[in-house]
Design an enzyme around this catalytic site. Structure first.
Site, PDB file in Angstrom:
ATOM      1  N   GLU A 246     -25.727  20.205 -11.822  1.00 23.25           N
ATOM      2  CA  GLU A 246     -26.043  18.728 -11.305  1.00 23.25           C
ATOM      3  C   GLU A 246     -26.371  18.959  -9.670  1.00 23.25           C
ATOM      4  O   GLU A 246     -25.477  19.428  -8.990  1.00 23.25           O
ATOM      5  CB  GLU A 246     -24.691  17.741 -11.296  1.00 23.25           C
ATOM      6  CG  GLU A 246     -24.520  17.275 -12.869  1.00 23.25           C
ATOM      7  CD  GLU A 246     -25.491  16.641 -13.465  1.00 23.25           C
ATOM      8  OE1 GLU A 246     -26.453  15.908 -12.961  1.00 23.25           O
ATOM      9  OE2 GLU A 246     -25.630  16.551 -14.665  1.00 23.25           O
ATOM     10  N   GLU A 379     -33.364  15.265   0.308  1.00 20.67           N
ATOM     11  CA  GLU A 379     -32.077  14.404   0.359  1.00 20.67           C
ATOM     12  C   GLU A 379     -31.603  14.815   1.653  1.00 20.67           C
ATOM     13  O   GLU A 379     -31.250  15.903   2.335  1.00 20.67           O
ATOM     14  CB  GLU A 379     -31.085  15.315  -0.753  1.00 20.67           C
ATOM     15  CG  GLU A 379     -29.960  14.748  -1.082  1.00 20.67           C
ATOM     16  CD  GLU A 379     -29.116  15.049  -2.176  1.00 20.67           C
ATOM     17  OE1 GLU A 379     -28.891  16.283  -2.063  1.00 20.67           O
ATOM     18  OE2 GLU A 379     -28.657  14.271  -3.112  1.00 20.67           O
TER      19      GLU A 379
HETATM   20  P1  NDP Z   1     -23.194  23.676  -2.004  1.00 19.63           P
HETATM   21  O1  NDP Z   1     -24.442  23.770  -3.006  1.00 19.63           O
HETATM   22  O2  NDP Z   1     -23.468  24.055  -0.627  1.00 19.63           O
HETATM   23  O3  NDP Z   1     -21.834  23.810  -2.625  1.00 19.63           O
HETATM   24  C1  NDP Z   1     -21.489  23.603  -3.781  1.00 19.63           C
HETATM   25  C2  NDP Z   1     -20.621  24.581  -4.144  1.00 19.63           C
HETATM   26  O4  NDP Z   1     -21.087  25.598  -4.417  1.00 19.63           O
HETATM   27  C3  NDP Z   1     -19.322  24.751  -3.151  1.00 19.63           C
HETATM   28  O5  NDP Z   1     -18.066  24.951  -3.861  1.00 19.63           O
HETATM   29  C4  NDP Z   1     -19.696  26.118  -2.381  1.00 19.63           C
HETATM   30  O6  NDP Z   1     -18.942  26.765  -1.716  1.00 19.63           O
HETATM   31  C5  NDP Z   1     -20.643  26.791  -3.479  1.00 19.63           C
HETATM   32  N1  NDP Z   1     -21.353  27.892  -3.321  1.00 19.63           N
HETATM   33  C6  NDP Z   1     -21.851  28.005  -2.197  1.00 19.63           C
HETATM   34  N2  NDP Z   1     -22.808  29.278  -2.235  1.00 19.63           N
HETATM   35  C7  NDP Z   1     -22.441  29.697  -3.403  1.00 19.63           C
HETATM   36  C8  NDP Z   1     -22.925  31.053  -4.125  1.00 19.63           C
HETATM   37  N3  NDP Z   1     -23.560  32.011  -3.278  1.00 19.63           N
HETATM   38  N4  NDP Z   1     -22.484  31.247  -5.176  1.00 19.63           N
HETATM   39  C9  NDP Z   1     -21.471  30.379  -5.714  1.00 19.63           C
HETATM   40  N5  NDP Z   1     -21.244  29.198  -5.497  1.00 19.63           N
HETATM   41  C10 NDP Z   1     -21.460  28.898  -4.274  1.00 19.63           C
HETATM   42  O7  NDP Z   1     -23.606  21.909  -1.925  1.00 19.63           O
HETATM   43  P2  NDP Z   1     -22.380  21.027  -1.051  1.00 19.63           P
HETATM   44  O8  NDP Z   1     -20.872  21.048  -1.589  1.00 19.63           O
HETATM   45  O9  NDP Z   1     -22.542  21.352   0.239  1.00 19.63           O
HETATM   46  O10 NDP Z   1     -22.654  19.537  -1.677  1.00 19.63           O
HETATM   47  C11 NDP Z   1     -23.852  18.749  -0.978  1.00 19.63           C
HETATM   48  C12 NDP Z   1     -24.969  18.784  -1.873  1.00 19.63           C
HETATM   49  O11 NDP Z   1     -24.449  18.835  -3.340  1.00 19.63           O
HETATM   50  C13 NDP Z   1     -25.986  17.894  -1.591  1.00 19.63           C
HETATM   51  O12 NDP Z   1     -27.237  18.264  -1.611  1.00 19.63           O
HETATM   52  C14 NDP Z   1     -25.570  16.938  -2.831  1.00 19.63           C
HETATM   53  O13 NDP Z   1     -26.982  16.355  -3.123  1.00 19.63           O
HETATM   54  C15 NDP Z   1     -25.361  17.900  -3.972  1.00 19.63           C
HETATM   55  N6  NDP Z   1     -24.626  17.039  -5.044  1.00 19.63           N
HETATM   56  C16 NDP Z   1     -25.060  16.750  -6.089  1.00 19.63           C
HETATM   57  C17 NDP Z   1     -24.176  16.049  -6.882  1.00 19.63           C
HETATM   58  C18 NDP Z   1     -24.812  15.742  -8.473  1.00 19.63           C
HETATM   59  O14 NDP Z   1     -24.000  15.289  -9.284  1.00 19.63           O
HETATM   60  N7  NDP Z   1     -26.116  15.857  -8.897  1.00 19.63           N
HETATM   61  C19 NDP Z   1     -22.876  15.572  -6.730  1.00 19.63           C
HETATM   62  C20 NDP Z   1     -22.336  16.117  -5.314  1.00 19.63           C
HETATM   63  C21 NDP Z   1     -23.356  16.735  -4.458  1.00 19.63           C
HETATM   64  P3  NDP Z   1     -18.278  26.315  -0.407  1.00 19.63           P
HETATM   65  O15 NDP Z   1     -17.040  25.797  -0.495  1.00 19.63           O
HETATM   66  O16 NDP Z   1     -18.153  27.823   0.381  1.00 19.63           O
HETATM   67  O17 NDP Z   1     -19.369  25.497   0.176  1.00 19.63           O
END
Ligand code: NDP
Length: 477
Positions: A246, A379
């Site tokens: 998602e 976004e």
């Molecule tokens: P990120 O993609 O940066 O992070 C999401 C998760 O992935 C975090 O737990 C993050 O860890 C982890 N992550 C980062 N790098 C890696 C990697 N290399 N391998 C595995 N996991 C990794 O997004 P954000 O949390 O910053 O959220 C914001 C974004 O998410 C926005 O663009 C938003 O649109 C989208 N979003 C979409 C939703 C949906 O349902 N469609 C709902 C909510 C958000 P870490 O803790 O280190 O950041």
């Protein structure tokens, strides 16, 4: 006290810790949390793998009781957990408590689903042979969650994973570990056997990456950004594992000439600015037909003037701070980009000072935007929206669908004809009529299409598609 990771039923401190900071008041440290290493993640995966055979064969009453107990405790502690959520993420207390209640409802729903597991019995095409179709758990499920829904998203992934008999390795976003730690603690105390649910708080690039690289994770469910989602997809293809993504949205909200103006403004303000615009279902493209355009913009300005932006925990606050400095910079960068592109900043966009140091931003509304501008295509994930003027419904629908994303789509109209046509033709996973683009129920499917999502839907009974695999068994009578 440092809150620890849960690996194989033991709370493990690890060698590093990190601080959880309140975005409403950066002097307020919500708590300290152990930072898992890649080694910890591998230990958690091994524990989940070892726990799978027994848990996958556990009785439905055992699973039901644990999920039910978890739901009850979350709901009983909704005020305290909602406050923790608002303190770590910055959404208002009402939103924090509302999200906590939703998490409780999700556990309650899947506690019920345990008791409703069913298969099918069919006659074979050949005589004297019976066919049974059953759903079985997949194995070890990796759960990676974002910061913007610190309790609801973990709940809607953990609850079905456990309900259908999978074991779990869970990595929450580093920005908001508190709510995740709290629900893992509740589930652990509710009686989950060791290794069934493992918590590894830490950096995505380390802990998340170790999960992506492991051949022992059989499915990954991810919510977050498009960039990380792609990494999850590529690694999952490499390991031939099931995955569900998602990701972002650029959700349109159409306002037609025949709309009830008050309904349209309320839905638009909610869609664009509530939860500080930090919802994947938020609308940042307000597509408005020319007959109502000027009245709509004027009414939006009036409504926005009255919004109370302040500390998330203060009574009366309607919009809390942005989650952190880097997200605030992203929002203000996009406000600058919108101006450079020629859109008119009609309202807001300035940084605000409050009693405490926090990331306060006055919600911003652009007018005279086009759908080709970066502010209309990318976004922003903050309280920044733009109004795109269109001639009529037909043009509005074309503009609404002209986006690489497809999560949610809304329309304000009193016309049954246009509402019906929009529901059928909006290129999105969820469609809202006279309602905000955000704000969805816990018991029905959630998800999108195009660049927003990949794989089967989350939530409700549709969650079984992801968290189970289907078996077809033939028996000679
Ligand atoms: P990120 O993609 O940066 O992070 C999401 C998760 O992935 C975090 O737990 C993050 O860890 C982890 N992550 C980062 N790098 C890696 C990697 N290399 N391998 C595995 N996991 C990794 O997004 P954000 O949390 O910053 O959220 C914001 C974004 O998410 C926005 O663009 C938003 O649109 C989208 N979003 C979409 C939703 C949906 O349902 N469609 C709902 C909510 C958000 P870490 O803790 O280190 O950041």
């Amino acid at each position: 006290m440092v809150q620890k990771n849960l690996i194989d039923g033991e709370w493990i401190a690890g060698s590093e810790a990190f601080r959880n900071i309140n975005p409403s008041d950066t002097n307020d440290v919500v708590g300290e949390y152990a930072r898992a290493s890649a080694e910890d993640a591998r230990a958690a995966i091994a524990a989940a793998k070892a726990a799978f055979p027994a848990w996958s064969r556990s009785g439905i009453l055992e699973r039901h009781a644990i999920l039910r107990k978890t739901a009850d405790e979350i709901l009983a502690r909704k005020d305290e957990l909602g406050k923790l959520l608002s303190r770590e993420e910055g959404k208002t207390l009402a939103e924090g408590i509302g999200e906590t209640v939703r998490a409780g409802q999700i556990f309650d729903f899947f506690a019920g689903e345990c008791l409703r597991l069913a298969g099918e019995v069919l006659p074979s095409a050949r005589p004297n042979i019976g066919v049974e179709i059953t759903r079985e758990p997949i194995g070890v499920v990796g759960i990676i969650t974002p910061w913007n829904f610190p309790i609801a998203i973990p709940a809607w992934k953990i609850a079905p994973a456990l309900c259908y008999g999978n074991t779990v390795v869970f990595k929450p976003a580093e920005l908001v570990p508190g709510s995740s730690w709290a629900i893992v603690d509740i589930l652990h105390r509710a009686g989950l056997p060791k290794g069934v649910l493992n918590l590894v708080m830490g950096k995505g690039s380390v802990v998340g990456q170790a999960m992506l690289d492991s051949p022992d994770i059989h499915a990954i469910t991810f919510t977050g950004s498009t960039g990380t989602g792609k990494r999850v997809a590529l690694a999952s293809v490499e390991h031939n594992r099931k995955y569900q993504l998602e990701m972002g949205g650029k959700n349109p909200f159409v306002v037609l000439d025949d709309a009830d103006l008050a309904v349209a403004v309320e839905a638009a303000v909610n869609s664009a600015f509530f939860s500080t615009g930090q919802r994947c279902t938020a609308s940042s493209r307000l597509i408005v037909t020319e007959g109502i355009h000027d009245r709509f913009v004027a009414a939006m300005g009036e409504r926005m003037k009255g919004l109370v932006i302040d500390d998330a925990l203060k009574a009366g606050t309607q919009i809390g701070p942005v989650v952190d400095e880097s997200q605030l910079n992203q929002d203000t960068d996009y406000i600058a980009i919108g101006r450079q592109e020629g859109a008119k900043l009609a309202f807001g966009g300035e940084l605000l000072k409050r009693d405490t140091p926090g990331f306060y931003l006055q919600p911003a509304l652009f007018t005279e935007a086009t759908n080709a501008m970066r502010i209309s295509r990318e976004e922003i994930f903050g309280p920044v929206a733009s109004v795109i003027r269109v001639k009529d419904y037909d043009e509005a629908l074309i503009v609404a669908n002209d986006t690489p994303f497809g999560l949610s789509s809304g329309i304000a109209t009193t016309s049954l004809k246009h509402a019906t046509h929009f529901k059928r033709n909006a290129d999105a996973g969820m469609v809202m009529v006279n309602l905000p683009t955000a704000g969805v129920d816990f018991h029905v499917p959630f998800g999108g299409r195009k660049g927003s999502s990949h794989g089967s839907r989350e939530q409700g009974r549709y969650a079984a598609e992801f968290y189970t695999t289907v078996k077809t068994a033939y028996t000679l009578a």
